[in-house]
Design an enzyme around this catalytic site. Structure first.
Site, PDB file in Angstrom:
ATOM      1  N   ASP A 113       0.816  -1.065   0.096  1.00 55.07           N
ATOM      2  CA  ASP A 113      -0.144   0.064   0.072  1.00 55.07           C
ATOM      3  C   ASP A 113       0.962   1.329   0.042  1.00 55.07           C
ATOM      4  O   ASP A 113       2.222   1.262   0.344  1.00 55.07           O
ATOM      5  CB  ASP A 113      -0.895   0.085   1.348  1.00 55.07           C
ATOM      6  CG  ASP A 113      -1.860  -1.036   1.299  1.00 55.07           C
ATOM      7  OD1 ASP A 113      -2.373  -1.137   0.474  1.00 55.07           O
ATOM      8  OD2 ASP A 113      -2.454  -1.083   2.399  1.00 55.07           O
ATOM      9  N   MET A 163      -8.516   8.063   8.993  1.00 56.12           N
ATOM     10  CA  MET A 163      -9.203   8.312   7.888  1.00 56.12           C
ATOM     11  C   MET A 163     -10.290   9.769   7.909  1.00 56.12           C
ATOM     12  O   MET A 163     -11.284   9.641   7.356  1.00 56.12           O
ATOM     13  CB  MET A 163      -9.725   7.196   7.187  1.00 56.12           C
ATOM     14  CG  MET A 163      -9.069   6.215   6.990  1.00 56.12           C
ATOM     15  SD  MET A 163      -9.816   4.673   6.257  1.00 56.12           S
ATOM     16  CE  MET A 163     -10.774   4.293   8.018  1.00 56.12           C
ATOM     17  N   LYS A 171      -3.574   3.005  -1.865  1.00 54.58           N
ATOM     18  CA  LYS A 171      -4.312   3.159  -0.712  1.00 54.58           C
ATOM     19  C   LYS A 171      -4.540   4.484  -0.018  1.00 54.58           C
ATOM     20  O   LYS A 171      -3.405   4.668   0.440  1.00 54.58           O
ATOM     21  CB  LYS A 171      -4.448   2.044   0.513  1.00 54.58           C
ATOM     22  CG  LYS A 171      -5.892   1.880   1.202  1.00 54.58           C
ATOM     23  CD  LYS A 171      -5.839   1.001   2.381  1.00 54.58           C
ATOM     24  CE  LYS A 171      -6.937   1.081   3.134  1.00 54.58           C
ATOM     25  NZ  LYS A 171      -6.999   0.410   4.327  1.00 54.58           N
TER      26      LYS A 171
HETATM   27  N1  SAH Z   1      -3.971  -0.106   9.266  1.00 56.00           N
HETATM   28  C1  SAH Z   1      -3.823   1.148   9.616  1.00 56.00           C
HETATM   29  C2  SAH Z   1      -4.713   2.066   9.433  1.00 56.00           C
HETATM   30  C3  SAH Z   1      -5.239   2.160   7.948  1.00 56.00           C
HETATM   31  S1  SAH Z   1      -6.596   3.460   7.619  1.00 56.00           S
HETATM   32  C4  SAH Z   1      -3.095   1.208  10.972  1.00 56.00           C
HETATM   33  O1  SAH Z   1      -3.372   0.450  11.770  1.00 56.00           O
HETATM   34  O2  SAH Z   1      -2.411   2.197  11.413  1.00 56.00           O
HETATM   35  C5  SAH Z   1      -5.371   4.746   7.001  1.00 56.00           C
HETATM   36  C6  SAH Z   1      -5.391   5.970   8.137  1.00 56.00           C
HETATM   37  O3  SAH Z   1      -4.645   5.811   9.206  1.00 56.00           O
HETATM   38  C7  SAH Z   1      -5.231   7.421   7.740  1.00 56.00           C
HETATM   39  O4  SAH Z   1      -6.230   7.931   6.855  1.00 56.00           O
HETATM   40  C8  SAH Z   1      -4.781   8.133   8.821  1.00 56.00           C
HETATM   41  O5  SAH Z   1      -5.807   8.682   9.520  1.00 56.00           O
HETATM   42  C9  SAH Z   1      -3.851   7.017   9.638  1.00 56.00           C
HETATM   43  N2  SAH Z   1      -2.588   7.018   9.520  1.00 56.00           N
HETATM   44  C10 SAH Z   1      -1.826   5.879   9.133  1.00 56.00           C
HETATM   45  N3  SAH Z   1      -0.283   6.212   8.995  1.00 56.00           N
HETATM   46  C11 SAH Z   1      -0.263   7.504   9.658  1.00 56.00           C
HETATM   47  C12 SAH Z   1       0.791   8.378   9.828  1.00 56.00           C
HETATM   48  N4  SAH Z   1       1.952   7.983   9.853  1.00 56.00           N
HETATM   49  N5  SAH Z   1       0.329   9.578  10.340  1.00 56.00           N
HETATM   50  C13 SAH Z   1      -0.934  10.098  10.874  1.00 56.00           C
HETATM   51  N6  SAH Z   1      -2.082   9.143  10.385  1.00 56.00           N
HETATM   52  C14 SAH Z   1      -1.613   7.940   9.853  1.00 56.00           C
END
Ligand code: SAH
Length: 244
Positions: free
Chosen positions: A34, A170, A56
């Site tokens: 992703d 998100m 994604k």
């Molecule tokens: N599976 C992932 C989440 C996927 S949904 C997890 O466990 O982290 C994707 C969302 O995760 C983004 O829209 C944002 O809100 C958050 N996200 C993921 N990485 C991030 C980062 N480095 N900094 C801030 N938000 C992040």
């Protein structure tokens, strides 16, 4: 038939990858990844490993989820070690469950390799503990993808009234609606909120504001970003540690 590893890549900082995830990345014959997975991780793969980008961003895929499922399945038919690398943890808004059940139905063996979820680690890198003795005894992680006033919304907003720490993933594009809705259910206008963008990386940006002021304060902040609501946000004053 090969085996599929539904693997969490962590939130961004490459060193937050687990030892197990690193092992399967090194062994992989194909890695399906992703946008949120740190591209540096791919450099750890062996020579000849095939890479497939399925994108994604905020729940929007370059490929629709059913095509991603099929891509993983087809990969398992022709390769031995298939790594499906996903940002954060595969089961926290990662659709890892859907991918697992698609494979199960087709008789493909799989393993889940949990990852460090952004929901907890990104606040941590901003100096915000999601729980704190005397301040917050619980935290809730919610999708911010659903507009709060949507009729079909599955989120019970009224139930958030008493919650201590609320983390929206998100949710950046719904920030205005989310902050208004929280005021509507009774949170004070000056209630603390943080927006953290590209957390755990050298591009990390943190905006600290109030429910009322956050839309202006966070204007133009890049994705991926998450939202933290609660008194714990104030602890950043003491706990800010990560220097970018
Ligand atoms: N599976 C992932 C989440 C996927 S949904 C997890 O466990 O982290 C994707 C969302 O995760 C983004 O829209 C944002 O809100 C958050 N996200 C993921 N990485 C991030 C980062 N480095 N900094 C801030 N938000 C992040």
């Amino acid at each position: 038939m090969g085996k599929v590893y539904l693997t969490g890549a962590g939130p961004g900082d490459m060193e937050l990858l687990t030892i197990k995830a690193l092992r399967v990345v090194k062994e992989a014959d194909i890695i399906i990844y992703d946008r949120l997975a740190n591209p540096k991780i791919l450099k750890e793969a062996k020579n000849g490993c095939e890479f497939v980008y399925v994108g994604k961003e905020d729940g929007r895929h370059t490929l629709p989820q059913d095509e991603i499922n099929e891509t993983i399945y087809q990969s398992a038919l022709r390769k031995d070690v298939v790594v499906r690398l996903k940002g954060g943890d595969p089961f926290v808004f990662g659709r890892g469950g859907e991918e697992g059940s698609y494979l199960k139905k087709r008789g493909i063996e799989f393993e889940i390799i949990p990852g460090v979820t952004s929901a907890v680690s990104v606040p941590a890198y901003a100096g915000i503990p999601v729980t704190h003795r005397g301040v917050a005894v619980s935290f809730k992680v919610i999708t911010g993808h659903e507009a709060p006033n949507k009729k079909s919304s599955q989120i019970d907003w009224e139930s958030l009234k008493g919650d201590n720490t609320i983390i929206f993933l998100m949710g950046l594009h719904n920030l205005s609606k989310i902050s208004k809705k929280l005021i509507e259910i009774g949170k004070p206008k000056d209630f603390p909120i943080a927006v953290i963008s590209r957390g755990t990386t050298k591009d990390q940006k943190v905006v600290i504001s109030t429910l009322e002021g956050v839309v202006d304060a966070a204007k133009g902040i890049p994705t991926p970003a998450l939202i933290v609501v609660g008194e714990v946000v104030k602890l950043r004053e003491e706990l800010d540690w990560f220097k970018v």
